[in-house]
Design a protein around this motif. Sequence first.
Motif, short mmCIF file in Angstrom:
data_model
loop_
_atom_site.label_atom_id
_atom_site.label_comp_id
_atom_site.label_asym_id
_atom_site.label_seq_id
_atom_site.Cartn_x
_atom_site.Cartn_y
_atom_site.Cartn_z
N ASP A 31 4.28 -7.48 4.92
CA ASP A 31 2.90 -7.87 5.20
C ASP A 31 2.49 -8.86 4.13
OD1 ASP A 31 1.47 -6.73 7.48
OD2 ASP A 31 2.13 -4.81 6.66
N PRO B 134 3.08 -2.17 9.98
CA PRO B 134 3.63 -0.82 10.05
C PRO B 134 3.93 -0.37 11.49
CG PRO B 134 1.76 -0.88 8.56
CD PRO B 134 1.79 -2.20 9.26
N GLN C 281 1.32 3.33 3.15
CA GLN C 281 1.97 2.66 4.28
C GLN C 281 0.99 2.01 5.25
OE1 GLN C 281 5.48 2.35 4.32
NE2 GLN C 281 4.96 3.04 2.27
N ARG C 282 -0.14 1.55 4.74
CA ARG C 282 -1.07 0.78 5.58
C ARG C 282 -0.56 -0.64 5.74
NH1 ARG C 282 -4.02 3.34 8.68
NH2 ARG C 282 -5.78 1.94 8.50
N TYR C 283 0.38 -1.04 4.86
CA TYR C 283 1.11 -2.29 4.98
C TYR C 283 2.59 -1.94 5.02
CZ TYR C 283 -3.31 -4.33 3.35
OH TYR C 283 -4.62 -4.68 3.20
N SER D 16 -5.47 -1.95 7.98
CA SER D 16 -4.03 -2.08 8.14
C SER D 16 -3.75 -3.36 8.91
CB SER D 16 -3.47 -0.86 8.87
OG SER D 16 -2.05 -0.89 8.86
N THR D 17 -2.50 -3.58 9.20
CA THR D 17 -2.07 -4.73 9.99
C THR D 17 -1.16 -4.21 11.09
OG1 THR D 17 -0.06 -5.15 8.73
CG2 THR D 17 -2.11 -6.16 7.91
N ASN E 103 0.86 -1.19 0.00
CA ASN E 103 0.00 0.00 0.00
C ASN E 103 0.89 1.23 0.00
OD1 ASN E 103 -1.43 2.29 1.54
ND2 ASN E 103 -3.12 0.92 1.01
#
Length: 189
Positions: free
Chosen positions: A141, A129, A89-91, A125-126, A86
Motif C-alpha cells: 500500500d 488487504p 493489517q489495515r494496509y 483501510s485500502t 499498519n
Amino acid sequence: VAFDHEEVGSVSAQGAGSPVMNEAIQRIASALNVGTTLSPDLYNACIRNSFILSIDQAHAIHPNYASKHEAMHSPQLNAGVVIKTNSNQRYATSGMTGFVVRELGRLAGIPIQEFVVRNDCPCGSTIGPTVSALTGIRTVDAGMPQLSMHSCREVMGIMDLYHGVELFKTFYARFRELDSKISKEIESY
C-alpha cells in the motif's frame, strides 16, 4: 485492474472483494496456456510472480494535527511517494513489499517516505488487504501525500505527482529484474 466502491467497503460485484481479480488472473493464465487445459502450476506461477501496487493517497502531516503522526513517519508534501504500514493489517504492506518499493524508488532516483499509523489512532483501510487476502499476491500500500483527504479542498504537491509517475514507470521497466534478484538472494540462504 481498477475497482469500484472502495470508500464503502469494496463488497460489490465490481469491488475489490469481488471475484474480478482472480477471474482476470485465470483468464491471463489460460491465454498463456492456449490449446490445453489450464494447469494449476501455471496459475500458481502467475500468482507467485505477481505484485500489486495498491495505490491510494496518503495522509500528509497536517500542521494543525502534527501530534496525530508518529514523529519519524510524518509524510511531507513534495517529498516523495509514501509507503503505508499498519500493524493491524489495515494496509497490506509487508517488510518485503515495502523493500521492493524502496528499491524501485532508489532505481528511479525519487524519494520514498514512510507512514506508520499510531497504535492509539484508528485509521481507514485500502483495497490492498482485501485483494491480497483473496489472491495471495504480494501487495504494498503506497500513495502520494495530500492534505485534507476527503474534503472539498484536497491539496497535493505537484512534485509528488511526478514522483508517482516515475515510480510507476520504473515498476513496469524494472520490477521483473528486481524480483529475480530478490528471489536469487532468498534461494541462496
